[in-house]
Design an enzyme around this catalytic site. Structure first.
Site, mmCIF file in Angstrom:
data_model
loop_
_atom_site.group_PDB
_atom_site.id
_atom_site.type_symbol
_atom_site.label_atom_id
_atom_site.label_comp_id
_atom_site.label_asym_id
_atom_site.label_seq_id
_atom_site.Cartn_x
_atom_site.Cartn_y
_atom_site.Cartn_z
ATOM 1 N N LYS A 118 0.868 -1.193 0.000
ATOM 2 C CA LYS A 118 0.000 0.000 0.000
ATOM 3 C C LYS A 118 0.890 1.223 0.000
ATOM 4 C CE LYS A 118 -4.424 0.804 0.071
ATOM 5 N NZ LYS A 118 -5.557 -0.059 -0.328
ATOM 6 N N ASP A 158 -6.847 4.042 -4.712
ATOM 7 C CA ASP A 158 -7.558 3.901 -3.435
ATOM 8 C C ASP A 158 -8.239 5.272 -3.254
ATOM 9 O OD1 ASP A 158 -7.638 1.961 -0.916
ATOM 10 O OD2 ASP A 158 -7.418 3.963 -0.085
ATOM 11 N N GLY A 233 -18.399 7.838 -3.340
ATOM 12 C CA GLY A 233 -17.269 7.700 -4.257
ATOM 13 C C GLY A 233 -17.456 6.521 -5.186
ATOM 14 N N ALA A 236 -18.933 3.296 -3.459
ATOM 15 C CA ALA A 236 -20.355 3.471 -3.130
ATOM 16 C C ALA A 236 -21.197 3.416 -4.413
ATOM 17 C CB ALA A 236 -20.571 4.806 -2.411
ATOM 18 N N TRP A 237 -20.694 4.055 -5.450
ATOM 19 C CA TRP A 237 -21.405 4.066 -6.739
ATOM 20 C C TRP A 237 -21.558 2.647 -7.301
ATOM 21 C CZ3 TRP A 237 -18.695 2.718 -11.326
ATOM 22 C CH2 TRP A 237 -19.480 2.791 -12.484
HETATM 23 O O1 2IT Z 1 -8.062 -1.623 -0.915
HETATM 24 C C1 2IT Z 1 -7.925 -2.139 -2.046
HETATM 25 O O2 2IT Z 1 -8.025 -3.359 -2.212
HETATM 26 C C2 2IT Z 1 -7.676 -1.246 -3.179
HETATM 27 N N1 2IT Z 1 -7.626 -0.050 -2.980
HETATM 28 C C3 2IT Z 1 -7.458 -1.809 -4.547
HETATM 29 C C4 2IT Z 1 -6.043 -2.242 -4.711
HETATM 30 C C5 2IT Z 1 -5.666 -2.703 -6.098
HETATM 31 O O3 2IT Z 1 -4.482 -3.049 -6.258
HETATM 32 O O4 2IT Z 1 -6.500 -2.725 -7.001
#
Ligand code: 2IT
Length: 441
Positions: A118, A158, A233, A236-237
């Site tokens: 992340k 994200d 966002g 939610a959409w």
């Molecule tokens: O929290 C998540 O799983 C994401 N933000 C997507 C991460 C991704 O590599 O598509």
């Protein structure tokens, strides 16, 4: 847990995420002395490495701005590091470590070979122009590019990072490396993106909810059920769109400013408007009620104040407190599926489980997003693109498999399915076995 607390006492979100997993896996850990001997837990809670860097950029006024960028490469036991980038003023190491830790187990659940990572920045996209967003993304990638790669670490979006940001990030990566290799997912369809990726998190979550319903009673469906959703966002959409398609009535969406009470449910026009509202970048949901007179804006209230059958937190970590959960329960809610990462505070989960209602955690429910990123990686590696139908079918199969894993590891002797335990144990087992097989590294 005590030694982690002593070392990282100030990383509240990270400690919360670790505690939940460790509590869930205690039984299986004790049944596997080889895990203990290999110190799997001690090795799992420490990220492989963390990059922190300065991001300097020039705003539209010509003023120089400085932000902090991060990438946490948490665990690559089962595949390349994989996970999103979050641009939000709250971003710090505690939040990114919690998200990277969760991502490791979530990605394990998807059935695809992806490790956990992340990253992000404390940059606030709110109110920024397209040109400012572009300059920030370029400056961010100027630092990050050496540490990522399609077989090494594959970032995505994200909160605060969507198609526009991924486009700018990809452009700069390509300029620096002269390689177009699928290093990011969530790309535009013209340059290697996958159909259904924008919808995948929300769609996958609703497919998971369908499985929870069918597991309870094969005749139970979303038809006619009322659904409250927090956030407006992308996630939610997607959830509102799929729930509506399947006959549910989405009676609430919310923003930081309050909740929209929407008793008549969604229409195509309303769903489209959610995207418009998001693109405006102002982080307020109130204009929805001005545009659609059958909806009412209630300032300062959360989605959980609206009576509903099903609650879908789709906004932010810890967005649902124990008091919110009690309010939902008092109003008759009988299913809550976390779509945001760690959307429920421990007290809220406890309240749902004590009331014996259906509850499932984010790392299972929202895994359709990253799973579809994994499908984008596959398409890029094969130099092909699948149709929307092919991707959606694969997403269905993956959500089905995640649900089956939760049932396998989470069914209690009294028949109640503890989805938190199921998801954590299933995710953990694969990572632990992979780590064990690869020796002390
Ligand atoms: O929290 C998540 O799983 C994401 N933000 C997507 C991460 C991704 O590599 O598509």
């Amino acid at each position: 847990m005590a030694s982690l607390q002593a070392k990282y006492g100030d990383q509240k979100e990270f400690l919360q995420a670790v505690r939940e997993v460790l509590e869930s896996i205690e039984d299986v850990y004790n049944q596997h002395p080889e895990f203990e001997a290999a110190r799997i837990v001690e090795r799992l809670v420490e990220p492989d490495r963390i990059f922190t860097f300065k991001v300097t950029w020039v705003d539209d006024e010509g003023d120089i701005q400085v932000n902090t960028g991060y990438r946490v490469q948490f665990n690559n036991a089962i595949g390349p590091y994989k996970g999103g980038l979050r641009f939000h003023p709250s971003v710090n190491l505690s939040i990114l470590k919690f998200l990277g830790f969760e991502q490791t187990f979530k990605n394990s659940l998807t059935t695809l070979p992806m490790g956990g990572g992340k990253g992000g920045s404390d940059f606030n996209p709110k109110g920024k122009s397209d040109a400012e967003i572009m300059r920030f993304c370029q400056a961010f990638m100027l630092e990050l590019w050496r540490n990522i790669g399609p077989d090494m670490d594959v970032p995505a979006g994200d909160i605060g990072v969507g198609g526009r940001e991924i486009g700018f990030l990809e452009g700069m990566y390509k300029k620096l490396t002269r390689e177009h290799n699928g290093v990011l997912t969530g790309k535009g369809l013209q340059f290697g993106g996958s159909l259904i990726r924008p919808e995948a998190t929300g769609f996958g979550a609703v497919y998971f909810v369908q499985h929870m319903l069918h597991e309870t009673d094969p005749n139970l469906s979303l038809e006619g059920k009322t659904v409250a959703i927090s956030g407006f966002g992308n996630v939610a959409w997607g959830a509102a769109t799929k729930a509506t398609q399947l006959g549910a009535r989405v009676v609430a969406i919310s923003g930081p400013d309050g909740v929209i009470y929407n008793p008549e449910g969604m229409t195509k026009e309303k769903l489209d408007y959610m995207l418009e509202l998001r693109a405006s970048n102002n982080d307020v949901v109130a204009p929805f009620a001005q545009k659609f007179p059958d909806a009412t804006f209630i300032p300062g209230k959360k989605a959980w104040s609206v009576k509903c059958d099903i609650a879908l937190p789709c906004a932010f970590q810890n967005e649902m407190s124990a008091a919110d959960a009690e309010e939902l329960l008092a109003n008759g809610t009988w299913l809550c599926a976390e779509v945001s990462n760690m959307g429920c505070q421990p007290g809220a989960i406890e309240a749902f489980q004590k009331a014996r209602i259906l509850f499932a955690p984010g790392k299972a429910v929202n895994a359709g997003g990253v799973a579809t990123s994994g499908l984008e990686m596959t398409q890029n590696a094969m130099h092909i693109s699948w149709t929307a139908r092919e991707v959606d079918e694969k997403l269905h199969t993956i959500m089905d498999s995640i649900h089956a894993s939760c049932v396998k590891y989470g069914t209690q002797s009294d028949g109640y399915i503890n989805y938190v335990k199921g998801a954590n144990v299933a995710g953990f087992m694969k990572v632990a076995e992979a780590m064990l097989a690869q020796g002390v590294i």
